[in-house]
Design a protein around this motif. Structure first.
Motif, PDB file in Angstrom:
ATOM      1  N   GLY A 306      48.577  44.266  32.524  1.00 14.01           N
ATOM      2  CA  GLY A 306      49.167  44.065  33.830  1.00 14.01           C
ATOM      3  C   GLY A 306      48.132  43.675  34.852  1.00 14.01           C
ATOM      4  N   VAL A 308      46.516  44.393  38.907  1.00  9.62           N
ATOM      5  CA  VAL A 308      46.423  45.151  40.143  1.00  9.62           C
ATOM      6  C   VAL A 308      46.312  44.111  41.244  1.00  9.62           C
ATOM      7  N   TRP A 318      49.316  36.102  40.741  1.00 10.15           N
ATOM      8  CA  TRP A 318      49.209  36.793  39.455  1.00 10.15           C
ATOM      9  C   TRP A 318      50.530  37.381  38.967  1.00 10.15           C
TER      10      TRP A 318
ATOM     11  N   ALA B 279      36.757  41.205  41.818  1.00 12.06           N
ATOM     12  CA  ALA B 279      37.906  41.131  40.917  1.00 12.06           C
ATOM     13  C   ALA B 279      37.449  41.623  39.549  1.00 12.06           C
ATOM     14  N   HIS B 304      39.879  42.681  45.523  1.00 14.19           N
ATOM     15  CA  HIS B 304      40.925  41.666  45.472  1.00 14.19           C
ATOM     16  C   HIS B 304      41.997  42.104  44.473  1.00 14.19           C
ATOM     17  N   GLY B 305      41.563  42.729  43.397  1.00 11.47           N
ATOM     18  CA  GLY B 305      42.494  43.161  42.360  1.00 11.47           C
ATOM     19  C   GLY B 305      41.932  42.810  41.007  1.00 11.47           C
ATOM     20  N   GLY B 306      42.815  42.738  40.032  1.00 15.54           N
ATOM     21  CA  GLY B 306      42.329  42.406  38.703  1.00 15.54           C
ATOM     22  C   GLY B 306      43.408  42.559  37.667  1.00 15.54           C
ATOM     23  N   VAL B 307      43.012  42.420  36.425  1.00 13.15           N
ATOM     24  CA  VAL B 307      43.983  42.538  35.352  1.00 13.15           C
ATOM     25  C   VAL B 307      43.532  43.554  34.317  1.00 13.15           C
ATOM     26  N   VAL B 308      44.525  44.178  33.703  1.00 10.37           N
ATOM     27  CA  VAL B 308      44.277  44.990  32.522  1.00 10.37           C
ATOM     28  C   VAL B 308      44.789  44.168  31.353  1.00 10.37           C
ATOM     29  N   CYS B 309      43.876  43.671  30.569  1.00  9.53           N
ATOM     30  CA  CYS B 309      44.267  42.736  29.506  1.00  9.53           C
ATOM     31  C   CYS B 309      43.950  43.378  28.161  1.00  9.53           C
ATOM     32  N   ALA B 314      46.632  38.405  26.577  1.00 13.10           N
ATOM     33  CA  ALA B 314      46.452  38.658  28.006  1.00 13.10           C
ATOM     34  C   ALA B 314      45.050  38.244  28.453  1.00 13.10           C
ATOM     35  N   TRP B 318      45.436  35.646  31.252  1.00  9.11           N
ATOM     36  CA  TRP B 318      45.275  36.226  32.590  1.00  9.11           C
ATOM     37  C   TRP B 318      43.842  36.181  33.096  1.00  9.11           C
ATOM     38  N   MET B 344      37.961  35.992  35.744  1.00  8.17           N
ATOM     39  CA  MET B 344      38.662  36.777  36.767  1.00  8.17           C
ATOM     40  C   MET B 344      38.117  36.471  38.151  1.00  8.17           C
ATOM     41  N   ARG B 347      39.425  33.085  39.221  1.00  9.75           N
ATOM     42  CA  ARG B 347      40.856  33.168  39.560  1.00  9.75           C
ATOM     43  C   ARG B 347      41.082  33.763  40.925  1.00  9.75           C
ATOM     44  N   ALA B 348      40.307  34.839  41.202  1.00 17.29           N
ATOM     45  CA  ALA B 348      40.528  35.573  42.444  1.00 17.29           C
ATOM     46  C   ALA B 348      39.821  34.898  43.611  1.00 17.29           C
ATOM     47  N   GLY B 349      38.893  33.997  43.304  1.00 15.36           N
ATOM     48  CA  GLY B 349      38.057  33.474  44.378  1.00 15.36           C
ATOM     49  C   GLY B 349      37.244  34.585  45.016  1.00 15.36           C
TER      50      GLY B 349
END
Lengths: 422, 422
Positions: A306, A308, A318, B279, B304-309, B314, B318, B344, B347-349
């Motif tokens: 997922g 965040v 995202w 990120a 900024h956020g991020g992903v759990v892949c 994923a 992602w 990441m 993607r997030a800049g």
């Protein structure tokens, strides 16, 4: 029979150390029928130690002390016990020899100070310590018993097991023991649960073998701890199962666990049983929901992953949240939570999706949407049809507690949805 | 002056729960000159509670009780104190009104049972509870004082601070008090730290006012706890600052905090000071890194956020990890960690990126890459130039501990990179 546990050591009265030996001791004593009624921690001071030992003997049939059996001048448990019992301290040369051999096996001379470890209050029996130099002691005082064990858990553990097996179990054998069950509950407050459960647990206090219930609330979860004292595990299991089933009937499906499992484990099993996978988009919970889901061993089987997405941009890019939804309803809103769940589920090709958006605080609250406002959307594929649930919560507490409650509430919504699914 | 701490609650006498409130209480009492000499834990039984309160009053100038102030019938601390002091329990309607308002603010009716929280032993003063419905109580018994606080740490903490500041500090003024400092360390083992620090802390034991050091290790982090007993905070601060600076000189930049701050707070400040954003792409840490980063209030400014892949798919979809990298090196490898961080961040800049991939266990380990193998990549923009660090760790412990150590190690790598950046 009643037990009292005393932990000895000035370091246990600082902000740095806590007595944890008493947990293992309690578990073992409970299993052979001792009810731990009092725990005390005292420092290396002979008068204060003597005082707590006296309080222990006044309270309980069995007093278990840990610590203060080392060789140094501040190891005073032996002296304190002898003082309380008004018996002399003898030196037991067999113990001293054993300590000396222990040193010799490591090629060392026993320091003279270690002779102190051979001191025994008259009438006490030495308990062998396979992992250290300090022997334990077993003392009978009329109908009462005192057990002295060393403080280091690695030494204490095996000695405790031996003394429970060889001396306490026999004493208690056939006697009653304490057995426990824990009900875990999400989605209701402590007082709501208490109001619903009180008629049941009060009734269970009034039977031949009463089942006692303690209600505990922490971090937005409520637990009911049931305990019963019986002569056999079988009898206990029967009573506890009956009481649990009464409580479940009264409380309904807010009870998520009756065997100690966490909500993340329960949700994981529901997903696994349905061969489902899950994807999560979380904002205010900041990764905690995913982290808790993945605390479960084997969760990689059903957690796809997922995002965040703290920033609005991340929500859009995202989790495919339409920007106009954020503009129209605000980032913390049910439509945005729904869009996060839908977007993430679709991206992952998962069968279930969750979106969490809210204000964890301390900043960011408004009059309309104060800190603690959290919108959660959950969706799951029910045989081809998409079922959806959306709710807005207002959680009390600070940032970490809002995060925790958000994650719990999201898992609970999913749990209830999957349960109703069958 | 002597203090005694009593924790109330039958759940604290089970193998399931332990009193930890007493650690925070001890720290605060020590700081204003109270010496904690005795800790006790008693269950929800009025006679046993009364007994320990009596023992406390016999032992100490100050008795602090936590727990047993809730609304239910097994919350008996108020009754027990009234019994010991032989005073009646009055209902204070101002307290009841405050509890009622608290419920009303959340749109709820106060359950009738909560009136119990307005019960006050005659002569006691209510202490405001900003985070819950149970007020605390302050009771003067001749020269002795009793403080009753609720059990939940979130409620207890602020109330304790207020009562120490407003009532206890003044009382204790002039006497010697214990002051402490904590050094937090990441990236070294307990024995490595002890070897480097022992010459320093041994020297500090040998001065006119000795500074004592205790080394504590937990969850892959090491802490040095320093304490000194002086008559003024100023004298303590001077000594502690000197000892801390000696230790820092010996240990170097593995020390990340000398004032109690967490590594997530420290990393957050470094990012904020540099106006950077971050990120994260995490696999085995499962969201815990993001969750810890976002535990810090205001972290939305730089996270900024991020992903759990978790799945390979994923990682590819992602975090833009090239699939061939996974095929060639395996998902748990430095090239994949690098690709996750780069993907990441782009993607997030964002100006910084982290990639974490590993095997948290209990399954999934191989001979080559056993459970606990974790590859971490960190990158940060240094004035237009991208700086990169990649390492492979082998963490001991179970699943949750591997997750925790992975998150800590990633933050520590970023911390060191940002520090060297200036």
């Amino acid at each position: 029979m009643k037990a009292c546990i005393i932990a000895v050591g000035s370091e246990l009265l600082t902000p740095l150390r806590i007595d944890t030996n008493s947990l293992a001791i309690t578990e073992q004593l409970n299993a052979v029928g001792y009810d731990v009624r009092l725990k005390m921690v005292a420092g290396d001071d002979i008068d204060e130690l003597a005082r707590v030992i006296r309080v222990g003997l006044d309270t309980a049939d069995l007093v278990v002390c840990t610590g203060g059996l080392g060789p140094t001048a501040d190891d005073l448990t032996r002296e304190a016990v002898a003082g309380v019992l008004q018996v002399p301290l003898d030196i037991d040369e067999t113990i001293v020899d054993r300590v000396r051999e222990r040193f010799a096996r490591r090629g060392l001379m026993m320091p003279e100070i270690n002779r102190r470890q051979g001191m025994v209050p008259r009438g006490a029996v030495a308990l062998d310590n396979p992992h250290g130099s300090a022997p334990g002691l077993w003392i009978e005082v009329g109908p009462r018993r005192i057990v002295l064990l060393p403080g280091p858990p690695r030494e204490m553990g095996p000695m405790l097991e031996a003394v429970v097996r060889d001396r306490l179990a026999a004493r208690a054998s056939g006697g009653p023991a304490i057995f426990r069950r824990v009900l875990k509950i999400a989605g209701k407050s402590e007082s709501e649960i208490d109001q619903a459960a009180a008629p049941i647990y009060t009734r269970w206090l009034d039977v031949a073998t009463p089942v006692r219930t303690t209600i505990l609330a922490a971090s937005g979860q409520v637990e009911l701890h049931l305990s019963v004292t019986t002569r056999t595990k079988q009898a206990a299991d029967q009573l506890l199962a009956a009481a649990v089933s009464d409580l479940q009937a009264a409380l309904g499906d807010v009870v998520y666990s009756t065997d100690g499992r966490t909500i993340e484990a329960i949700v994981g099993e529901l997903l696994r049983a349905r061969r489902m996978t899950i994807a999560v988009a979380e904002s205010c919970s900041g990764g905690l929901l995913l982290s808790r889901l993945t605390d479960v061993p084997g969760s990689s089987d059903y957690v796809h992953g997922g995002v965040v997405c703290y920033s609005n941009r991340a929500k859009v890019e995202w989790a495919d949240v339409p920007e106009e939804l954020i503009v129209r309803h605000g980032a913390v809103s049910e439509p945005v939570a729904r869009a996060m769940a839908h977007g993430m589920r679709a991206r992952a090709g998962a069968s279930a999706g969750i979106g969490v958006t809210g204000i964890a605080g301390p900043g960011g609250g408004t009059e309309d949407k104060p800190v603690g406002t959290v919108a959660i959307a959950v969706l799951a594929d029910r045989q081809g049809e998409l079922v959806e649930g959306v709710r807005t919560f207002r959680f009390p507490g600070g940032r970490e507690l809002v995060k925790f409650q958000s994650a719990t509430a999201a898992m609970n919504m999913l749990r209830l949805m999957l349960l109703r699914d069958t």
